[in-house]
Design an enzyme around this catalytic site. Structure first.
Site, short mmCIF file in Angstrom:
data_model
loop_
_atom_site.label_atom_id
_atom_site.label_comp_id
_atom_site.label_asym_id
_atom_site.label_seq_id
_atom_site.Cartn_x
_atom_site.Cartn_y
_atom_site.Cartn_z
N GLY A 140 4.93 -1.44 2.27
CA GLY A 140 4.17 -0.21 2.10
C GLY A 140 5.03 1.04 2.09
N HIS B 59 0.81 -1.21 0.00
CA HIS B 59 0.00 0.00 0.00
C HIS B 59 0.85 1.27 0.00
CE1 HIS B 59 0.82 0.65 4.32
NE2 HIS B 59 0.77 -0.67 4.40
N ASP B 60 0.37 2.27 -0.69
CA ASP B 60 0.96 3.61 -0.73
C ASP B 60 2.33 3.65 -1.39
OD1 ASP B 60 -1.14 5.06 0.91
OD2 ASP B 60 -0.51 3.56 2.37
#
Length: 266
Positions: A139, A121-122
């Site tokens: 992430g 994520h991100d």
């Protein structure tokens, strides 16, 4: 003309451009956007607010856009944005962003994600990046253009890898990797410049020599890194690749810089 195999489930709200091909046993959620010529070969799941650019191919059992593997995620409407002409092979997983990381995970164009690789994520991934089999990207990572990860390599959360770098297979990378660098090992250490990659991509002999000279000054054993960095910035101010390395090191980061081991021969 869009083709959807009768065994697949495509939500009526999903947006499929012309010439999209959805093979057998795929699931496409309501917020998915598939660009021209996207191919889902079979058994692919596309969920969440996920957009996939034109010409991208997704192979069986890839899971794209499901909720991020972050215990702080509370269902916020984050996104996963995948560019054009990417190759996403079997069992690849890619997660959208989170509120704590900007709400978006972004993949560039012309990348290859081989079997079993993961984008956390991100994370922000540039163009022409290669993830070999089973590469793990945690992430909040940032990956520059033309980076190559060898099989089984892993990058710590919030890690950065500069453009044209090479990460050796099975490396555990816990610190930032400079542009044009080559790192190997567990924990990974800087082994030099990615000379093979530079030659393959047409960098001239003079530009490579300048980078090698700067590298020698920057990672010498005398003085502090900050002092050596300023010497390199002054001496190589007219060398754009060297200055990219300088600016990369100067930038704020949650991680330290991956350094050479001067006792490597021992």
């Amino acid at each position: 003309m869009t083709e959807v195999h009768p065994t697949s489930i495509v939500d009526a709200k999903a947006r499929l451009a012309p010439d999209v091909k959805v093979g057998p046993y795929c699931v496409v959620g309501p917020d998915a956007v598939l660009g021209d010529g996207v191919v889902l070969h079979s058994h692919v799941v596309i969920e969440g607010r996920t957009s996939i650019g034109a010409g991208t191919q997704v192979f069986p059992f890839a899971t794209i856009g499901h909720a991020p593997q972050d215990l702080k995620y509370k269902g916020e409407p984050s996104r996963l944005e995948i560019g054009s002409n990417n190759l996403i092979r079997e069992h690849v997983t890619m997660n959208p962003g989170t509120e704590g990381g900007g709400m978006v995970t972004s993949i560039g164009n012309n990348c290859a994600f081989l079997a079993g690789s993961h984008v956390g994520h991100d994370s922000i991934v540039g163009d022409h990046v290669v993830f070999s089999n089973n590469v793990m990207l945690a992430g909040h990572c940032k990956i520059g253009d033309y980076v190559i990860f060898g099989g089984g390599a892993a990058l710590h959360q919030f890690g950065r890898v500069g453009k044209h770098a090479f990460i050796g297979g099975m490396s555990a990378v816990e610190n930032d990797v400079i542009p044009y660098g080559l790192v190997v090992g567990n924990r990974a250490v800087l082994m030099g410049l990615n000379l093979i990659g530079l030659k393959r991509r047409g960098f001239s002999r003079d530009r490579i020599h300048a980078m090698r000279d700067a590298y020698g000054v920057l990672f010498a054993e005398d003085g502090t890194l900050r002092d050596r960095l300023e010497r390199v910035a002054d001496r190589f101010a007219d060398e754009p690749e060297v200055m990219e390395i300088v600016e990369f090191i100067r930038a704020e980061s949650d991680r330290a810089i991956c350094m050479p081991r001067h006792d490597r021969a021992a």
